[in-house]
Design a protein around this motif. Structure first.
Motif, PDB file in Angstrom:
ATOM      1  N   TYR A  61       0.829  -1.201   0.000  1.00 51.92           N
ATOM      2  CA  TYR A  61       0.000   0.000   0.000  1.00 51.92           C
ATOM      3  C   TYR A  61       0.862   1.250   0.000  1.00 51.92           C
ATOM      4  CZ  TYR A  61      -3.489   3.477   1.021  1.00 51.92           C
ATOM      5  OH  TYR A  61      -4.294   4.591   0.935  1.00 51.92           O
ATOM      6  N   ASP A  62       0.633   2.115  -0.991  1.00 50.59           N
ATOM      7  CA  ASP A  62       1.343   3.386  -1.074  1.00 50.59           C
ATOM      8  C   ASP A  62       0.525   4.474  -0.395  1.00 50.59           C
ATOM      9  OD1 ASP A  62       3.326   5.356  -2.311  1.00 50.59           O
ATOM     10  OD2 ASP A  62       1.395   6.082  -3.038  1.00 50.59           O
ATOM     11  N   SER A  63       1.104   5.069   0.653  1.00 47.64           N
ATOM     12  CA  SER A  63       0.438   6.142   1.394  1.00 47.64           C
ATOM     13  C   SER A  63       1.053   7.465   0.978  1.00 47.64           C
ATOM     14  CB  SER A  63       0.611   5.919   2.901  1.00 47.64           C
ATOM     15  OG  SER A  63      -0.012   6.932   3.638  1.00 47.64           O
ATOM     16  N   SER A  64       0.313   8.232   0.174  1.00 53.48           N
ATOM     17  CA  SER A  64       0.874   9.447  -0.403  1.00 53.48           C
ATOM     18  C   SER A  64       0.201  10.731   0.052  1.00 53.48           C
ATOM     19  CB  SER A  64       0.803   9.389  -1.937  1.00 53.48           C
ATOM     20  OG  SER A  64       1.545   8.320  -2.445  1.00 53.48           O
ATOM     21  N   LEU A  65      -1.113  10.701   0.232  1.00 51.05           N
ATOM     22  CA  LEU A  65      -1.854  11.939   0.394  1.00 51.05           C
ATOM     23  C   LEU A  65      -1.936  12.441   1.826  1.00 51.05           C
ATOM     24  CD1 LEU A  65      -4.741  11.348  -2.158  1.00 51.05           C
ATOM     25  CD2 LEU A  65      -2.521  12.444  -2.496  1.00 51.05           C
ATOM     26  N   SER A  66      -1.993  11.535   2.780  1.00 43.97           N
ATOM     27  CA  SER A  66      -2.070  11.966   4.182  1.00 43.97           C
ATOM     28  C   SER A  66      -1.570  10.852   5.083  1.00 43.97           C
ATOM     29  CB  SER A  66      -3.497  12.350   4.564  1.00 43.97           C
ATOM     30  OG  SER A  66      -4.283  11.192   4.751  1.00 43.97           O
ATOM     31  N   THR A  71      -3.734   3.904   7.559  1.00 44.60           N
ATOM     32  CA  THR A  71      -4.563   3.369   8.638  1.00 44.60           C
ATOM     33  C   THR A  71      -5.955   3.019   8.132  1.00 44.60           C
ATOM     34  OG1 THR A  71      -3.370   4.768  10.203  1.00 44.60           O
ATOM     35  CG2 THR A  71      -5.431   3.795  10.957  1.00 44.60           C
ATOM     36  N   ASP A  72      -6.514   3.886   7.306  1.00 46.10           N
ATOM     37  CA  ASP A  72      -7.838   3.627   6.741  1.00 46.10           C
ATOM     38  C   ASP A  72      -7.836   2.330   5.930  1.00 46.10           C
ATOM     39  OD1 ASP A  72      -8.763   5.953   7.867  1.00 46.10           O
ATOM     40  OD2 ASP A  72      -8.585   7.133   6.035  1.00 46.10           O
ATOM     41  N   PHE A  73      -6.784   2.129   5.133  1.00 42.85           N
ATOM     42  CA  PHE A  73      -6.708   0.926   4.309  1.00 42.85           C
ATOM     43  C   PHE A  73      -6.549  -0.316   5.176  1.00 42.85           C
ATOM     44  CE2 PHE A  73      -4.347  -2.267   1.860  1.00 42.85           C
ATOM     45  CZ  PHE A  73      -5.217  -2.430   0.793  1.00 42.85           C
ATOM     46  N   LEU A  74      -5.710  -0.242   6.198  1.00 44.94           N
ATOM     47  CA  LEU A  74      -5.501  -1.378   7.087  1.00 44.94           C
ATOM     48  C   LEU A  74      -6.797  -1.749   7.812  1.00 44.94           C
ATOM     49  CD1 LEU A  74      -2.072  -0.163   8.388  1.00 44.94           C
ATOM     50  CD2 LEU A  74      -2.435  -2.438   7.421  1.00 44.94           C
TER      51      LEU A  74
END
Length: 228
Positions: A61-66, A71-74
């Motif tokens: 998972y690439d976390s780019s925007l915030s 955490t939301d994806f997990l």
């Protein structure tokens, strides 16, 4: 992406907000014969469709925007009951973002400033059943522990009411993001026994939530840092 033929190696599903970055990650992983990207998803709908049509071994998972997107994806992965480990690639290295990701169940956390070699090593480590935290996170994790603090009850209980070996073993796997089924399979016990050991350990330490278990694990040094 795969062409429908049977592939061997680590089946990786890429997820994130920005398709351009996911394409770059796919190009990077395609250089390694033991890794195969089964799809890219930029929405939860995409991810669920891909999981249904192309089973995978691991989410990258690439976390780019915030700081909260990982955490939301997990949480989404856990809510959907997907038994798939997640490696987070993030530009955020604050103790809050790392702590949230660990509590939500991340099995790997790699900073974007890391080398491609580090990312590949993280994927292989997590796929093999381990947990990978970027080696540059050492000081941040120490700060995270100091910031969140562990309840006085748990701190005192470490000396007054030490855990039995199997209780500590189960609690360690929980802190590292493993599900009850995964723990049961690893230890050769049933899920009911896992819950029993967890309950006993929690009662001894006074830790009730997953966040508190993660904090305890950080204090015990369970989140070992690996050099790439």
């Amino acid at each position: 992406m795969t062409d429908g033929s049977v592939q061997k190696g680590i089946q990786v599903l890429l997820a994130g907000d920005q398709n351009l970055i996911l394409e770059a990650l796919e190009c990077l992983l395609s250089r390694h014969d033991d890794m195969h990207v089964v799809g890219r998803g930029t929405s939860r709908c995409d991810v669920m469709h891909l999981v249904a049509t192309a089973p995978c071994d691991l989410f990258l998972y690439d976390s780019s925007l915030s700081e909260t997107t990982a955490t939301d994806f997990l949480q989404f992965v856990r809510q959907e009951g997907l038994p798939i480990p997640v490696v987070v690639v993030s530009a955020f290295s604050t103790h809050h973002s790392i702590h949230r990701a660990l509590v939500a169940g991340a099995r790997g956390y790699v900073l974007k400033r890391a080398s491609s070699r580090t990312l590949v090593h993280a994927i292989r480590s997590v796929h093999a059943g381990g947990v990978y935290l970027d080696a540059d996170l050492g000081e941040t994790l120490a700060g995270a522990l100091g910031a969140v603090g562990l309840g006085a009850a748990a701190a005192g209980a470490m000396a007054d009411r030490p855990l039995a070996p199997r209780e500590e073993e189960v609690l360690r796997f929980i802190a590292l993001g493993f599900t009850a089924k995964e723990i049961a399979d690893r230890l050769g016990i049933n899920e009911r026994s896992v819950e029993t050991y967890k309950r006993r350990a929690s009662e001894k330490l006074g830790v009730r939530t997953r966040a508190e278990i993660v904090e305890y694990g950080m204090m015990k040094g369970w989140f070992k840092l690996f050099e790439s």
